[in-house]
Design a protein around this motif. Structure first.
Motif, mmCIF file in Angstrom:
data_model
loop_
_atom_site.group_PDB
_atom_site.id
_atom_site.type_symbol
_atom_site.label_atom_id
_atom_site.label_comp_id
_atom_site.label_asym_id
_atom_site.label_seq_id
_atom_site.Cartn_x
_atom_site.Cartn_y
_atom_site.Cartn_z
ATOM 1 N N ILE A 158 23.515 27.380 7.918
ATOM 2 C CA ILE A 158 24.509 28.367 7.568
ATOM 3 C C ILE A 158 25.181 28.951 8.843
ATOM 4 O O ILE A 158 26.448 29.004 9.061
ATOM 5 N N TYR A 159 24.523 29.146 9.929
ATOM 6 C CA TYR A 159 25.043 29.623 11.337
ATOM 7 C C TYR A 159 26.033 28.667 11.787
ATOM 8 O O TYR A 159 26.981 28.984 12.189
ATOM 9 N N LYS B 5 29.021 28.520 9.620
ATOM 10 C CA LYS B 5 30.115 29.676 9.748
ATOM 11 C C LYS B 5 30.943 29.716 11.335
ATOM 12 O O LYS B 5 31.849 30.048 11.316
ATOM 13 N N ARG B 6 29.917 29.339 12.222
ATOM 14 C CA ARG B 6 30.693 29.082 13.503
ATOM 15 C C ARG B 6 31.585 28.104 13.436
ATOM 16 O O ARG B 6 32.731 28.435 14.283
ATOM 17 N N ALA C 157 33.344 26.899 11.027
ATOM 18 C CA ALA C 157 34.379 27.630 10.236
ATOM 19 C C ALA C 157 35.368 28.469 11.038
ATOM 20 O O ALA C 157 36.716 28.556 10.995
ATOM 21 N N GLY C 158 34.753 29.216 11.839
ATOM 22 C CA GLY C 158 35.363 30.273 12.726
ATOM 23 C C GLY C 158 36.133 29.533 13.770
ATOM 24 O O GLY C 158 37.318 29.943 13.753
#
Length: 323
Positions: free
Chosen positions: A311-312, A315-316, A318-319
């Motif tokens: 998940i990290y 999200k990273r 995607a950022g």
């Protein structure tokens, strides 16, 4: 030499835990042949091969994950997430069903390898668009393929064996019951995988910089990808045939290795291999110790660590993409 000594010491410590507890002194006495009897036999025939097989499978999956991440230029690629392990699981279960119900004997590892290849190339071609493999497309295609093959495994188990325990093994993984034969098989697999990795690592690094760049320096991207997929499918098929589905090792370990030693380190293979092996051996120690005498599936332990990490990274990524 110091790293190897440290690894052996850690394996020695981890092998002391379990339903039957051994002291380090007792283990050394067993290994040198000074202690015999039931406890020595239990250690030599059950505990020691289990620890070594866990190490070899962890090392193999970690190297496989690094190969996929470099070749696909995708930090979220690993044999479990892109559906290769699920395909291998289906092949292994299908081999057992064909033998049990139709008397047709097909080597389990061979059938697992075939379906691992089918799932690998299916995920690759489904997610590929305009010569690129977007993160989201790779994850979605991998999830779909995993669901498809896991559903097929469930169908085979429920409607032929009606044995939920077997389904549990294939879906969550277990080191219970591994033998010295599994150790010899996984050792050969890891050696073959490592040789291919060393031969093609430079080309994988070039490919990670972009396919257009790779072509300009004489690297054939499709040829390198095919060899890497065959290599990953090979070790994944043997790992799944031995211990069932074990996820996230190939995802986590390459990132930790690159964080510690850098992407282009000459120690990349040995560090990935050793950290991956120790990680899965530690997970197996937790699985057989935490709720003894009952064992926790090893795949559940790796998922507890790997899912938040996944998940990290997602999200990273995607950022970065949105930025």
């Amino acid at each position: 030499m110091a790293i190897l000594s440290g690894t052996l010491f850690l394996l020695l410590i981890l092998s002391s835990y379990g339903t039957v507890k051994y002291s380090v002194r007792e283990i050394l006495s067993v290994l040198t042949g000074n202690t015999t009897g039931v406890r020595a036999t239990l250690y030599n025939q059950l505990r020691l091969p289990r620890v070594l097989v866990a190490f070899l499978i962890g090392a193999s999956l970690a190297v496989a994950g690094d190969s996929l991440q470099l070749t696909l230029k995708n930090p979220l690629a690993d044999p479990y997430i892109v559906g290769i392990s699920a395909g291998a699981s289906f092949g292994a279960v299908l081999s057992l069903v064909l033998k049990e119900y139709f008397g047709l004997t097909i080597n389990m590892e061979l059938l697992a390898f075939v379906f691992a290849l089918v799932s690998a190339f299916t995920a690759y071609f489904v997610s590929r668009k305009d010569g690129k493999i977007p993160v989201t497309s790779l994850i979605l295609s991998g999830v779909i393929i995993s669901f498809l093959f896991n559903a097929a495994v469930t169908f085979l188990v429920i409607f032929t064996w009606r044995n939920i325990v077997s389904l549990h093994f294939w879906s969550l993984g277990s080191m219970s019951g591994v033998s010295w034969n599994d150790f010899h098989r996984m050792l050969i697999a890891l050696v073959v995988e490592s040789v291919i990795y060393l031969l093609f690592r430079r080309k994988m690094l070039i490919l990670a910089a972009g396919e257009e760049h790779a072509v300009t320096v004489g690297v054939n991207p499709e040829r390198v990808k095919s060899i890497v997929f065959f290599n990953v499918a090979f070790v994944s098929a043997l790992s799944v045939s031995t211990a069932g589905l074990i996820g996230f090792v190939g995802l986590i370990i390459p990132h930790i290795t690159r964080l510690l030693f850098g992407t282009d380190s000459k120690f990349n293979l040995i560090s990935t291999l050793l950290i991956g092996g120790i990680f899965l051996t530690a997970c197996d120690t937790v699985s057989r110790t935490l709720f003894q005498p009952t064992e926790l599936p090893i795949g559940a332990v790796t998922a507890l660590v790997g899912a938040p990490f996944f998940i990290y990274l997602l999200k990273r990524k995607a950022g970065i993409t949105n930025g």
